[in-house]
Scaffold this active site. Sequence first.
Site, PDB file in Angstrom:
ATOM      1  N   GLN A 100       0.808  -1.321  -0.069  1.00  0.00           N
ATOM      2  CA  GLN A 100      -0.053  -0.094  -0.089  1.00  0.00           C
ATOM      3  C   GLN A 100       0.928   1.264  -0.022  1.00  0.00           C
ATOM      4  OE1 GLN A 100      -2.277   1.504   3.435  1.00  0.00           O
ATOM      5  NE2 GLN A 100      -4.334   1.448   2.063  1.00  0.00           N
ATOM      6  N   TYR A 182      -5.756  10.789   4.276  1.00  0.00           N
ATOM      7  CA  TYR A 182      -4.144  11.417   3.657  1.00  0.00           C
ATOM      8  C   TYR A 182      -4.298  12.032   2.385  1.00  0.00           C
ATOM      9  CZ  TYR A 182      -3.654   8.344   7.780  1.00  0.00           C
ATOM     10  OH  TYR A 182      -3.873   7.901   9.019  1.00  0.00           O
ATOM     11  N   GLY A 315      -8.827  -6.116   9.387  1.00  0.00           N
ATOM     12  CA  GLY A 315      -7.813  -5.610   9.883  1.00  0.00           C
ATOM     13  C   GLY A 315      -7.392  -6.022  11.311  1.00  0.00           C
ATOM     14  N   ARG A 316      -8.389  -5.425  12.482  1.00  0.00           N
ATOM     15  CA  ARG A 316      -7.797  -5.702  13.779  1.00  0.00           C
ATOM     16  C   ARG A 316      -7.608  -7.309  13.914  1.00  0.00           C
ATOM     17  NH1 ARG A 316     -12.267  -1.995  15.726  1.00  0.00           N
ATOM     18  NH2 ARG A 316     -13.163  -2.480  13.721  1.00  0.00           N
TER      19      ARG A 316
HETATM   20  C1  LIG Z   1      -3.469  -0.416  14.239  1.00  0.00           C
HETATM   21  C2  LIG Z   1      -4.168  -0.040  12.776  1.00  0.00           C
HETATM   22  C3  LIG Z   1      -3.472   0.364  11.758  1.00  0.00           C
HETATM   23  C4  LIG Z   1      -4.098   0.466  10.345  1.00  0.00           C
HETATM   24  N1  LIG Z   1      -3.411   1.058   9.405  1.00  0.00           N
HETATM   25  C5  LIG Z   1      -3.776   1.141   8.251  1.00  0.00           C
HETATM   26  C6  LIG Z   1      -2.994   1.455   7.070  1.00  0.00           C
HETATM   27  O1  LIG Z   1      -1.971   1.621   7.242  1.00  0.00           O
HETATM   28  N2  LIG Z   1      -3.518   1.638   5.844  1.00  0.00           N
HETATM   29  C7  LIG Z   1      -4.986   1.704   5.793  1.00  0.00           C
HETATM   30  O2  LIG Z   1      -5.351   1.949   4.644  1.00  0.00           O
HETATM   31  N3  LIG Z   1      -5.821   1.384   7.018  1.00  0.00           N
HETATM   32  C8  LIG Z   1      -4.998   1.217   8.055  1.00  0.00           C
HETATM   33  N4  LIG Z   1      -6.018   0.862   9.153  1.00  0.00           N
HETATM   34  C9  LIG Z   1      -7.461   0.531   8.605  1.00  0.00           C
HETATM   35  C10 LIG Z   1      -7.756  -1.105   8.424  1.00  0.00           C
HETATM   36  O3  LIG Z   1      -6.902  -1.275   7.163  1.00  0.00           O
HETATM   37  C11 LIG Z   1      -9.092  -1.154   8.490  1.00  0.00           C
HETATM   38  O4  LIG Z   1      -9.736  -0.799   7.365  1.00  0.00           O
HETATM   39  C12 LIG Z   1      -9.847  -1.169   9.798  1.00  0.00           C
HETATM   40  O5  LIG Z   1      -9.216  -1.794  10.766  1.00  0.00           O
HETATM   41  C13 LIG Z   1     -11.345  -1.559   9.738  1.00  0.00           C
HETATM   42  O6  LIG Z   1     -11.163  -3.170   9.614  1.00  0.00           O
HETATM   43  P1  LIG Z   1     -11.446  -4.079  10.703  1.00  0.00           P
HETATM   44  O7  LIG Z   1     -12.700  -3.795  11.404  1.00  0.00           O
HETATM   45  O8  LIG Z   1     -11.556  -5.387  10.161  1.00  0.00           O
HETATM   46  O9  LIG Z   1     -10.268  -3.995  11.896  1.00  0.00           O
HETATM   47  C14 LIG Z   1      -5.408   0.408  10.318  1.00  0.00           C
HETATM   48  C15 LIG Z   1      -6.161   0.138  11.464  1.00  0.00           C
HETATM   49  C16 LIG Z   1      -5.668  -0.271  12.528  1.00  0.00           C
HETATM   50  C17 LIG Z   1      -6.373  -0.904  13.836  1.00  0.00           C
END
Ligand SMILES: Cc1cc2nc3c(=O)[nH]c(=O)nc-3n(C[C@H](O)[C@H](O)[C@H](O)COP(=O)(O)O)c2cc1C
Length: 358
Positions: A100, A182, A315-316
Site C-alpha cells: 500500500q 491522507y 484488519g484488527r
Molecule cells: C492498528 C491499525 C493500523 C491501520 N493502518 C492502516 C493503514 O496503514 N492503511 C489503511 O488503509 N488502513 C489502516 N487501518 C485500517 C484497517 O485497514 C481497516 O480498514 C480497519 O481496521 C477496519 O477493519 P477491521 O474492522 O477488520 O479492523 C489501520 C487500522 C488499525 C487498527
Amino acid sequence: MDTEPLFAPVRLGAIDLKNRIVMAPLTRSRASTTGVPAVFAAKYYAQRASAGLVITEATQVSHDAMGYCRTPGVHTAEQQAVWRTVIDAVHAKGGKIVVQLWHCGRIAASINRGGGGETVAPSAIQAPGKMWTDQQGMVDHDIPRALETTEIAKIAADFANTAKAAVDLGFDGVEVHSANGYLLHQFLSSNVNQRTDQYGGSIENRVRMPLEVVTAILEKVPSDRVGVRISPGHAFNGIEESDMAELYGHYLGRLDEYGLAYLHVMRPFANKIETDPVTMARSASAGRIIACGAYTGETGAQVVASRSADAVAFGRDYISNPDLVERLRAGAALTPPHQATFYTPGEKGYTDYPAMAA
Ligand SMILES: Cc1cc2nc3c(=O)[nH]c(=O)nc-3n(C[C@H](O)[C@H](O)[C@H](O)COP(=O)(O)O)c2cc1C
C-alpha cells in the site's frame, strides 16, 4: 457459521487469490526512523501468508510523504532490500502480497521524519487532533504548506516511480491509498481542499490529483496490478465530503475506465453514514471489489455470497490471529488484539500472537 463463500479462489486483475480473505493494510510502526522495515517484518507477514492476499501497511513513496513515526518507505535501496525478504517469505508460503503506497499530506509532524522534508497539503489548513512522536509525545499536526500547482506532477511521479520499483522488486501489485484522510483523500475532500486552481473547487477538479497519481502509475505498471483504496464518507483526520454521493459517483466512474485489479472499499470506523459504501462502489464499478470494515467471518461470507464484494479484508483480527484463514475455516475462537502494542517498536504484540493449537 457458514464461511464457505470465503474459501473460493478469485482473480483480482493479474493476481490469483487462493481464498477471499484479505489481510487489510495495518500500520504497525516497527520500521526505523528512516523508514527501513524491521528485519522481523518478514516473519510477521509470512505468519499471515495463508490469506488470499496480504496488503502491507501504508508505505511512503518519498521522504516528504512520511507523517507518523517509524512507518516504512519503499523508495530507497535499503528499504527495498528488506521488503525483498518480506516478499520472498510470503511467496515461499504460497501467498500474494501488494504494497500500500501513501503520502500522509497534512497528517504529519515533521519531527517524525527525523529532519528534512516538508509537510505539504492541498491547502495550508492544519488538521485537528494530535499525533505521537517518540521525541515529544503527543504534538499538534504541522501547519502544512499548500502545494504549488506545478509540484503536483512531482508527487504523482514519486507514486509512479515507487510503484514501478515495488513491482520490479517482486510485489504482486500496489494499492494506492486514497482513503482515511491522507493526501489523496485531502484533495477529494470539500473542506481540506480549498484550492482555487484546477485541483480545487468542483468535483472534476478535486478528483484530478488522485486520478493523475493513478494514471502516472499506469504509465509504468500494468493496470491489472494496481488497486485503489477508498473510504467514502469517512470523517477521519478532519475530512468532510459534503457532496459524497456525487463525488464518488464521478471518481469511481473515472477509476473504472482504467481496468484496475480491484477497488478496496473501507466502511467508516470513525463515524456512521447512511449510504453503504460497498453497495455504492459495486453499482459504480465493473471491476473487483474488496470490502473492509468490522466484518466477521459470517458477515464477510454474506457480503461475498450476495456478490456485493469479491473478497473481504480483515484488519484488527489479523493483528492477533496470524492463522485467521484456518480459524475461520475451523469456526475457532479469535484472539482479541492488544491495542497497547499496535504501534510500539519491537516484536512484542507483532510476531508473538500464536496460531491456534493444533
Ligand atoms: C492498528 C491499525 C493500523 C491501520 N493502518 C492502516 C493503514 O496503514 N492503511 C489503511 O488503509 N488502513 C489502516 N487501518 C485500517 C484497517 O485497514 C481497516 O480498514 C480497519 O481496521 C477496519 O477493519 P477491521 O474492522 O477488520 O479492523 C489501520 C487500522 C488499525 C487498527
